[in-house]
Enzyme design. Structure first.
Site, PDB file in Angstrom:
ATOM      1  N   PRO A  29      58.078  14.395   5.037  1.00 37.76           N
ATOM      2  CA  PRO A  29      56.679  14.164   4.650  1.00 37.76           C
ATOM      3  C   PRO A  29      55.805  14.069   5.897  1.00 37.76           C
ATOM      4  O   PRO A  29      56.242  13.583   6.950  1.00 37.76           O
ATOM      5  CB  PRO A  29      56.732  12.817   3.919  1.00 37.76           C
ATOM      6  N   LYS A  30      54.580  14.566   5.789  1.00 36.63           N
ATOM      7  CA  LYS A  30      53.640  14.516   6.917  1.00 36.63           C
ATOM      8  C   LYS A  30      52.777  13.268   6.789  1.00 36.63           C
ATOM      9  O   LYS A  30      52.025  13.111   5.836  1.00 36.63           O
ATOM     10  CB  LYS A  30      52.766  15.771   6.945  1.00 36.63           C
ATOM     11  N   TRP A  31      52.871  12.396   7.784  1.00 37.44           N
ATOM     12  CA  TRP A  31      52.195  11.105   7.749  1.00 37.44           C
ATOM     13  C   TRP A  31      50.756  11.225   8.216  1.00 37.44           C
ATOM     14  O   TRP A  31      50.436  12.049   9.068  1.00 37.44           O
ATOM     15  CB  TRP A  31      52.951  10.109   8.621  1.00 37.44           C
ATOM     16  N   GLY A 177      51.162  16.551   3.228  1.00 37.70           N
ATOM     17  CA  GLY A 177      51.944  17.772   3.280  1.00 37.70           C
ATOM     18  C   GLY A 177      53.333  17.540   3.824  1.00 37.70           C
ATOM     19  O   GLY A 177      53.908  16.456   3.678  1.00 37.70           O
TER      20      GLY A 177
END
Length: 357
Positions: A29-31, A177
């Site tokens: 997951p993109k933080w 994203g």
């Protein structure tokens, strides 16, 4: 401090893609937080930012948990974030960057940060930057046996189907994203050798002002607004990243809208220095860049023109990430540009993200 990898470090980056790339990959997951590389050597801890500026003074509450969770000597790459009501809150995180020590201390207690680790650059006396990501991830997972909140291990999967499930589901927790990491790649400083797949949407916005580009040549950014259900024009972000030629064109295109008398502008109060004291309004110096000087003023425009922009996602009525101008919309009335355009996903508790994989 004497480590195999020493601060400051410009971290590894990712380039945008429109679909998952082929090949053996790890998906995460993109933080939506502040990139942070943690350097620990015994009792010494340094928090380095993406721009090589130290973050230590802004997040004093992280020192004790990091000392408790990390090995005696290591360099770990990750992200600082703030979660409010179980969801990432970038506004709350941004407020942590404040010059007043008393306010930093107060916010450290009220909105404490957390750290999610997703790479390791060194352990003990060994630099790991030449090792493939697959090997570095194995080391990180071993280190993570000592993690406990507010220190976390980023979830990861090698299954693209699972990754796309995360892409759809985790947006509701405030993530925007996926990050895609080739398993065989070394750690390359300041290079976009990884990939990012982000949500992309569009909205029609009112152009309510602009800033001159830092070069002094044309429009650097258009200041965008949307109308609330109560009929107020809310500031929702900016559109930027124009070519040099387009910057000059835009300056001519918005010139007829420049207001000589600012008092009639919906955001006229924002031109007041006292109103701008917290740095949250257009025209206020950015807390990172303010010390560099320069002109951070903005030019109010009559809110009569509409522009379509692309954006990745929005929370609390504001755009997050990069927002780009697509085209002028002469067929749209400004009053029809409402905040209802900003679709927000179903909420997902952040603990579901941290527990995935």
């Amino acid at each position: 401090m004497d480590l195999p990898v020493m601060p400051p470090v410009k971290p590894m980056l990712a380039k945008p893609v429109k679909a998952l790339p082929d090949g053996p990959m790890s998906y995460e997951p993109k933080w939506d937080g502040y990139r942070c590389i943690v350097f620990r050597d015994g009792d010494e801890v340094v928090l380095g930012s993406r721009n090589e500026k130290p973050l230590d003074r802004y997040f004093p509450e992280m020192r004790a948990p990091l000392l408790d969770a990390l090995p005696e000597r290591c360099v770990v790459d990750g992200e600082l974030f703030v979660a409010i009501d179980g969801r990432l809150d970038f506004d709350a995180l941004g407020q942590r960057i404040h010059p007043a020590e008393s306010r930093v201390a107060m916010l450290a207690e009220r909105t404490p940060a957390e750290f999610v680790a997703f790479d390791v650059l060194a352990l003990g006396d060994e630099s790991l930057i030449s090792q493939p990501f697959e090997a570095r991830r194995a080391v990180l997972e071993d280190i993570a046996g000592g993690f406990h909140p507010p220190i976390h291990l980023a979830p990861a999967t090698r299954d693209p189907a699972v990754a796309m499930e995360w892409f759809d589901a985790f947006e509701g927790a405030g993530l925007d994203g996926l990050i895609v990491k080739p398993l065989g790649d070394p750690y390359t400083f300041d290079k976009r050798t990884q990939f990012k797949l982000k949500h992309v949407r569009s909205a029609d916005c009112v152009v309510a002002g602009y800033r001159i580009h830092k070069s002094g040549d044309g429009v650097g950014s258009l200041i965008l607004g949307l109308y609330s259900p109560e009929g107020q024009l809310w500031h929702v972000g900016v559109a930027a990243s124009f070519t040099a030629a387009r910057r000059r064109e835009l300056l001519d295109e918005v010139a007829p809208l420049v207001m000589e008398d600012f008092s009639g502008h919906p955001w006229s109060a924002w031109l007041d220095a006292e109103a701008n004291a917290d740095g949250s309004m257009p025209g206020a110096p950015n807390r990172w860049s303010g010390a560099r000087g320069g002109d951070h003023s903005w030019i109010p425009l009559r809110p009569e023109r509409v522009v379509e922009v692309s954006y990745t996602w929005a929370t609390a009525g504001r755009f997050r990430g990069t927002t780009k101008m697509l085209r002028w919309r002469p067929d749209r009335e400004p009053g029809s540009c409402s905040t209802e355009q900003l679709a927000e996903p179903e909420p997902v508790p952040i603990h579901e993200v941290l527990g995935a994989g």
